[in-house]
Design an enzyme around this catalytic site. Sequence first.
Site, PDB file in Angstrom:
ATOM      1  N   ASN A  11       6.512   8.953   7.131  1.00  0.00           N
ATOM      2  CA  ASN A  11       6.789   8.436   8.098  1.00  0.00           C
ATOM      3  C   ASN A  11       8.382   8.595   8.275  1.00  0.00           C
ATOM      4  OD1 ASN A  11       7.371   7.030  10.476  1.00  0.00           O
ATOM      5  ND2 ASN A  11       6.710   4.906   9.659  1.00  0.00           N
ATOM      6  N   LYS A  13      10.272   7.961  10.691  1.00  0.00           N
ATOM      7  CA  LYS A  13      10.924   7.078  11.655  1.00  0.00           C
ATOM      8  C   LYS A  13      11.781   7.767  12.329  1.00  0.00           C
ATOM      9  CE  LYS A  13       9.565   3.528   8.058  1.00  0.00           C
ATOM     10  NZ  LYS A  13       9.994   2.234   7.720  1.00  0.00           N
ATOM     11  N   HIS A  99       2.353   0.441  13.949  1.00  0.00           N
ATOM     12  CA  HIS A  99       3.511   0.205  12.921  1.00  0.00           C
ATOM     13  C   HIS A  99       4.252  -1.067  12.989  1.00  0.00           C
ATOM     14  CE1 HIS A  99       6.798   0.607   9.924  1.00  0.00           C
ATOM     15  NE2 HIS A  99       6.178   1.538   9.480  1.00  0.00           N
ATOM     16  N   GLU A 101       7.039  -1.943  12.904  1.00  0.00           N
ATOM     17  CA  GLU A 101       8.381  -1.662  13.464  1.00  0.00           C
ATOM     18  C   GLU A 101       7.966  -1.711  14.896  1.00  0.00           C
ATOM     19  OE1 GLU A 101       9.913   1.297  11.147  1.00  0.00           O
ATOM     20  OE2 GLU A 101      10.200  -0.061   9.489  1.00  0.00           O
ATOM     21  N   GLU A 169       0.678  -2.388   5.225  1.00  0.00           N
ATOM     22  CA  GLU A 169       2.155  -2.115   4.836  1.00  0.00           C
ATOM     23  C   GLU A 169       2.818  -3.605   4.856  1.00  0.00           C
ATOM     24  OE1 GLU A 169       4.109   1.946   5.384  1.00  0.00           O
ATOM     25  OE2 GLU A 169       4.004   0.915   7.323  1.00  0.00           O
ATOM     26  N   GLY A 175      11.101  -0.838   3.384  1.00  0.00           N
ATOM     27  CA  GLY A 175      12.676  -0.606   3.229  1.00  0.00           C
ATOM     28  C   GLY A 175      13.338  -1.513   2.612  1.00  0.00           C
ATOM     29  N   SER A 213       8.050   0.524   0.265  1.00  0.00           N
ATOM     30  CA  SER A 213       8.834   1.233  -0.711  1.00  0.00           C
ATOM     31  C   SER A 213       8.034   1.756  -1.782  1.00  0.00           C
ATOM     32  CB  SER A 213       9.344  -0.425  -1.329  1.00  0.00           C
ATOM     33  OG  SER A 213      10.387  -0.927  -0.353  1.00  0.00           O
TER      34      SER A 213
HETATM   35  P1  13P Z   1       9.601   2.514   3.104  1.00  0.00           P
HETATM   36  O1  13P Z   1       8.825   3.384   2.271  1.00  0.00           O
HETATM   37  O2  13P Z   1      10.894   3.017   3.450  1.00  0.00           O
HETATM   38  O3  13P Z   1       9.485   1.261   2.600  1.00  0.00           O
HETATM   39  O4  13P Z   1       9.083   2.461   4.587  1.00  0.00           O
HETATM   40  C1  13P Z   1       7.341   2.196   4.408  1.00  0.00           C
HETATM   41  C2  13P Z   1       6.914   2.652   5.979  1.00  0.00           C
HETATM   42  O5  13P Z   1       7.302   1.381   6.819  1.00  0.00           O
HETATM   43  C3  13P Z   1       6.015   3.559   6.232  1.00  0.00           C
HETATM   44  O6  13P Z   1       5.405   3.620   7.574  1.00  0.00           O
END
Ligand code: 13P
Length: 251
Positions: A11, A13, A99, A101, A169, A175, A213
């Site tokens: 992803n 982002k 997601h 976010e 997740e 992150g 992560s």
């Molecule tokens: P990270 O791998 O940067 O923690 O992000 C995970 C994520 O949100 C993938 O959709």
Amino acid sequence: MTQRRPLIAGNWKMNCLRADGLELVSALVAKTAEKGSLGCDVLVCPPATLLSDVVNAAQNSAVGVGGQDCHAETSGAHTGDVAAAMLADIGAGYVLVGHSERRADHDESSTVIRRKAIAAHDAGLIAVVCVGETEQERDLGATLSVVNGQVAVSVPDGATAKNTVIAYEPVWAIGTGRTASVAEVAEVHAAIRAELVERFEDGDEFRILYGGSVKPSNAAELLAVADVDGALVGGASLKVDDFWKIIETCA
Ligand code: 13P
């Protein structure tokens, strides 16, 4: 026992300008071609501006391409949004929905996410439905009820193992460099599996990804957990060598 082919999904982002995105996908395409047969499916989800270019660069390769979101409606007055059929039209095969976010930044509820998943299915896309608890919910001991509740509402009745992937997740692991422990991941994935098996005839065949992560140093132990059928990778998917090491964990 059901054999589920792992899926390693990146992803991106809100990262990558055109040159970076093309360099990243081209390197990945070259590596997959050189390797020949892979032990997993590979997916990248670039920002909407790069989808067409990335689809073209990944054509006839083992790298699948997905959007990061779609609208629940098929078309109409929704300025700034992208319909699932538009993603399918430019050659995407997957779309992430729900997601954390987007749940946080855009107040998306599980009900809206279910409608997005239905829109994705109607457009012929595979929906990657994301779920996960916040740190506060985990501290309150509510992880399983939150995650099971999100799955119950976000995953539509028409879901099958072919048109739907679940991504667990934990919000606090995204992150942050903090990863859920093997025991924590195992507990949640088992609970999601039980829920899917109870509700869907092919519930045992759905792929359930872990995200939060994931990096080369922890991918092997996470992917070895029962009912972890791949990874949804953020930061590490932006570095081709790191993403490739995670893919090779499935070889
Ligand atoms: P990270 O791998 O940067 O923690 O992000 C995970 C994520 O949100 C993938 O959709």
